[in-house]
Scaffold this motif. Structure first.
Motif, PDB file in Angstrom:
ATOM      1  N   CYS A 135     -85.500 -13.721  37.082  1.00  0.00           N
ATOM      2  CA  CYS A 135     -84.374 -14.150  36.251  1.00  0.00           C
ATOM      3  C   CYS A 135     -84.907 -14.581  34.894  1.00  0.00           C
ATOM      4  N   ASP A 136     -84.305 -14.056  33.867  1.00  0.00           N
ATOM      5  CA  ASP A 136     -84.675 -14.414  32.504  1.00  0.00           C
ATOM      6  C   ASP A 136     -83.479 -15.121  31.876  1.00  0.00           C
ATOM      7  N   ARG A 137     -83.648 -16.401  31.621  1.00  0.00           N
ATOM      8  CA  ARG A 137     -82.540 -17.184  31.082  1.00  0.00           C
ATOM      9  C   ARG A 137     -82.085 -16.678  29.717  1.00  0.00           C
ATOM     10  N   SER A 138     -83.020 -16.196  28.924  1.00  0.00           N
ATOM     11  CA  SER A 138     -82.638 -15.696  27.604  1.00  0.00           C
ATOM     12  C   SER A 138     -81.739 -14.472  27.723  1.00  0.00           C
ATOM     13  N   THR A 139     -82.008 -13.621  28.746  1.00  0.00           N
ATOM     14  CA  THR A 139     -81.168 -12.443  28.957  1.00  0.00           C
ATOM     15  C   THR A 139     -79.750 -12.848  29.323  1.00  0.00           C
ATOM     16  N   VAL A 140     -79.632 -13.839  30.204  1.00  0.00           N
ATOM     17  CA  VAL A 140     -78.304 -14.318  30.606  1.00  0.00           C
ATOM     18  C   VAL A 140     -77.570 -14.925  29.422  1.00  0.00           C
ATOM     19  N   ALA A 195     -95.416  -7.883  37.623  1.00  0.00           N
ATOM     20  CA  ALA A 195     -94.291  -7.258  36.921  1.00  0.00           C
ATOM     21  C   ALA A 195     -93.213  -8.265  36.562  1.00  0.00           C
ATOM     22  N   GLY A 196     -93.087  -9.308  37.356  1.00  0.00           N
ATOM     23  CA  GLY A 196     -92.053 -10.301  37.082  1.00  0.00           C
ATOM     24  C   GLY A 196     -92.396 -11.234  35.949  1.00  0.00           C
ATOM     25  N   GLY A 197     -93.619 -11.161  35.427  1.00  0.00           N
ATOM     26  CA  GLY A 197     -94.014 -12.052  34.350  1.00  0.00           C
ATOM     27  C   GLY A 197     -93.529 -11.636  32.987  1.00  0.00           C
ATOM     28  N   THR A 198     -93.065 -10.390  32.847  1.00  0.00           N
ATOM     29  CA  THR A 198     -92.583  -9.927  31.555  1.00  0.00           C
ATOM     30  C   THR A 198     -91.234 -10.556  31.247  1.00  0.00           C
ATOM     31  N   THR A 199     -91.003 -10.832  29.970  1.00  0.00           N
ATOM     32  CA  THR A 199     -89.758 -11.492  29.566  1.00  0.00           C
ATOM     33  C   THR A 199     -88.675 -10.511  29.152  1.00  0.00           C
ATOM     34  N   SER A 200     -89.039  -9.260  28.964  1.00  0.00           N
ATOM     35  CA  SER A 200     -88.053  -8.267  28.556  1.00  0.00           C
ATOM     36  C   SER A 200     -87.413  -7.645  29.793  1.00  0.00           C
ATOM     37  N   PHE A 201     -86.097  -7.623  29.824  1.00  0.00           N
ATOM     38  CA  PHE A 201     -85.392  -7.094  30.996  1.00  0.00           C
ATOM     39  C   PHE A 201     -85.659  -5.606  31.182  1.00  0.00           C
ATOM     40  N   PHE A 202     -85.519  -4.813  30.122  1.00  0.00           N
ATOM     41  CA  PHE A 202     -85.713  -3.377  30.247  1.00  0.00           C
ATOM     42  C   PHE A 202     -87.161  -3.032  30.587  1.00  0.00           C
ATOM     43  N   LYS A 245     -85.439  -6.112  47.191  1.00  0.00           N
ATOM     44  CA  LYS A 245     -84.101  -6.506  46.758  1.00  0.00           C
ATOM     45  C   LYS A 245     -84.025  -7.998  46.462  1.00  0.00           C
ATOM     46  N   ARG A 246     -84.796  -8.791  47.203  1.00  0.00           N
ATOM     47  CA  ARG A 246     -84.760 -10.235  46.980  1.00  0.00           C
ATOM     48  C   ARG A 246     -85.436 -10.615  45.666  1.00  0.00           C
ATOM     49  N   LEU A 247     -86.532  -9.935  45.363  1.00  0.00           N
ATOM     50  CA  LEU A 247     -87.268 -10.263  44.148  1.00  0.00           C
ATOM     51  C   LEU A 247     -86.625  -9.666  42.903  1.00  0.00           C
ATOM     52  N   TYR A 248     -86.193  -8.422  42.996  1.00  0.00           N
ATOM     53  CA  TYR A 248     -85.648  -7.706  41.830  1.00  0.00           C
ATOM     54  C   TYR A 248     -84.273  -7.136  42.183  1.00  0.00           C
ATOM     55  N   VAL A 276     -82.705  -4.268  39.641  1.00  0.00           N
ATOM     56  CA  VAL A 276     -83.370  -3.026  39.275  1.00  0.00           C
ATOM     57  C   VAL A 276     -82.617  -1.810  39.807  1.00  0.00           C
ATOM     58  N   GLY A 277     -82.247  -1.840  41.083  1.00  0.00           N
ATOM     59  CA  GLY A 277     -81.509  -0.709  41.657  1.00  0.00           C
ATOM     60  C   GLY A 277     -80.192  -0.468  40.945  1.00  0.00           C
ATOM     61  N   ALA A 278     -79.472  -1.563  40.636  1.00  0.00           N
ATOM     62  CA  ALA A 278     -78.207  -1.425  39.907  1.00  0.00           C
ATOM     63  C   ALA A 278     -78.436  -0.899  38.500  1.00  0.00           C
TER      64      ALA A 278
END
Length: 486
Positions: free
Chosen positions: A262-267, A227-234, A434-437, A440-442
């Motif tokens: 963490c996606d640098r493009s999102t930041v 799941a962490g491999g996707t580049t889209s935040f949503f 929580k450490r990985l994502y 998501v909860g927020a």
């Protein structure tokens, strides 16, 4: 007038598109002529000859669905050892791609039967040959087919985000065994759906297909690990919500090597957008601040507002003050978020700033309506705000669909199930999550918070827009006035 003499026609090229005679015969479905041309010009290697669009004769006849011509071409190619089934044209299509796309089921059956191992390659549009063959041909005949990677049509449909095809496989009892099937890399359809960013397919497999979410592929990864491999935040948020809701677990790994998503493009996009939104927040604050000193109805000689004490005016004052406070807060949060060095801190500040910005805009709109309602009695104002109400409803629906709260995936019941799992998860698993994502909860929290001020604003606006039947020209049922006494 002189006679123009042309050179003798060449059997290899008879049209501007560089079609040979065999191309023309194949396109028309003349199977006997195809055999005769092959025998007469066998040394010309006509079977694999390509025209300007890189179509072979097999492409031409497959596009038209001429079964007999297809059979003859395949037999001739097998006799002379030519490989024509895997030839691709300019669009990357094989003959099977074309037959499947044009709905020639019998032609697809012949081509699939002739291929010893269906290829796993896709065309230039990203469509899998195996998926196209299954879509055209009935599942029981192709359910056991696998491509070069050992993938079934369910794998292909999941990889290409074909929700309807996966749903059909889920509903069929005879195809249930394919839902957890693994390809040569150990990936199940759920692995591929998560890896390619298809939350709708992943939710269907977990909710309706009841697939296993703990299957490890050859790399030792579960679907959750991908799941962490996707580049889209949503998309990442949707996938994680779905996987957590249905109890998916991460694969075995060392906890000291866990790195947060963490996606640098999102930041970077957040930092770029914050500049523009901060300017908008300042403009909203300026407009609300100016409206506070230009009271509707003017002032009395004593300096008090002329409409002081009127309900609509009091609503205007409260809403205008709310617009000033929230817009200023939004501007501060935008600046703070951009100055924050951590991606998580900047995103959280950005999310809260958007919430305040949305509240300030709604407050300013309602304040404007209250100001007009306190000084104007014309029904035209109500018509105007009715249009605004409808437009805002459509805008809110579009925003919520974009961020995922009203889209088909994840469903509201899945989001509630995610919250339930979070509340009842053990401490170890929750800590890893929580450490990985961490966002998501927020994100889920903000998705729900976003709807609260919108619902309140729409309810208040709907209550204040009162259009009587007479305003629409429908007339009223009130009794006629009594005649005045003489």
């Amino acid at each position: 007038m002189g006679i123009i003499q042309h050179a003798q026609c060449d059997i290899l090229e008879v049209s501007a598109e560089r079609n040979t005679v065999l191309h023309v015969a194949a396109e028309q479905g003349h199977d006997k002529l195809i055999r005769e041309l092959y025998l007469r010009f066998k040394e010309q290697v006509l079977l694999s000859r390509q025209n300007s669009a890189l179509d072979t004769p097999l492409h031409c006849t497959a596009r038209r669905g001429h079964v007999r011509a297809i059979t003859v071409l395949i037999q001739l190619a097998q006799d002379c050892g030519e490989s024509i089934l895997g030839c691709k044209n300019e669009a990357g299509d094989t003959a099977l791609h074309l037959a499947a796309r044009h709905g020639h089921a019998v032609a697809v059956k012949v081509l699939v039967s002739a291929a010893a191992e269906p290829t796993a390659e896709v065309n230039n549009a990203g469509m899998s040959l195996l998926y196209l063959a299954w879509r055209t041909y009935w599942p029981p005949d192709t359910a056991e087919l696998r491509d070069d990677d050992g993938a079934t049509f369910v794998h292909a449909a999941a990889r290409e985000k074909q929700f309807k095809v996966v749903s059909l496989a889920i509903k069929s009892h005879t195809l249930r065994g394919l839902l957890d099937a693994q390809d040569r890399h150990g990936n199940t359809p759920l692995h591929l759906a998560v890896a390619t960013g298809a939350p709708g397919v992943a939710e269907a497999l977990l909710r309706k297909g009841k697939v296993r979410a703990d299957v490890l592929n050859n790399d030792g990864h579960t679907a959750f690990d991908l799941a962490g491999g996707t580049t889209s935040f949503f998309t990442m948020v949707k996938l994680v919500v779905i996987l957590v809701a249905f109890g998916a677990q991460l694969g075995p790994r060392r906890h000291d090597r866990l790195t947060p998503w963490c996606d640098r493009s999102t930041v970077e996009n957040i930092h770029k957008t914050s500049d523009s939104l901060a300017v908008v927040a300042v403009l909203v604050a300026t407009a609300a601040f100016t409206a506070g000193f230009n009271m509707p109805g003017g002032y009395r000689d004593t300096g008090e507002a002329s409409l002081a004490g009127k309900a609509a005016f009091e609503d205007f004052v409260f809403l205008d003050a709310m617009a000033v406070a929230t817009s200023v807060t939004a501007a501060i949060l935008f600046v703070y978020g951009k100055a924050s060095r951590s991606g998580g801190g900047s995103w959280k500040s950005f999310a809260w700033a958007l919430q305040c910005m949305w509240v300030s805009l709604l407050s300013l709109l309602l304040a404007f309506h209250a100001a007009l309602d306190s000084v104007v009695t014309s029904t035209t104002v109500h018509y105007g705000f009715l249009v605004v109400y409808v437009c805002m409803s459509l805008l809110l629906y579009r925003i919520q669909t974009w961020i995922g709260t009203l889209s088909s995936s994840p469903r509201r019941c899945t989001i509630l199930r995610f919250l339930w799992q979070r509340c009842h998860s053990n401490g170890r698993h929750d800590g890893i999550f929580k450490r990985l994502y961490p966002l998501v909860g927020a994100s889920v929290f903000h998705f729900f918070v976003f709807t609260i001020p919108s619902s309140i604003a729409f309810f208040c606006l709907a209550r204040t827009i009162e259009i009587k039947p007479a305003d629409w020209g429908l007339g009223t049922s009130s009794p006629a006035p009594a005649p005045s006494p003489l």
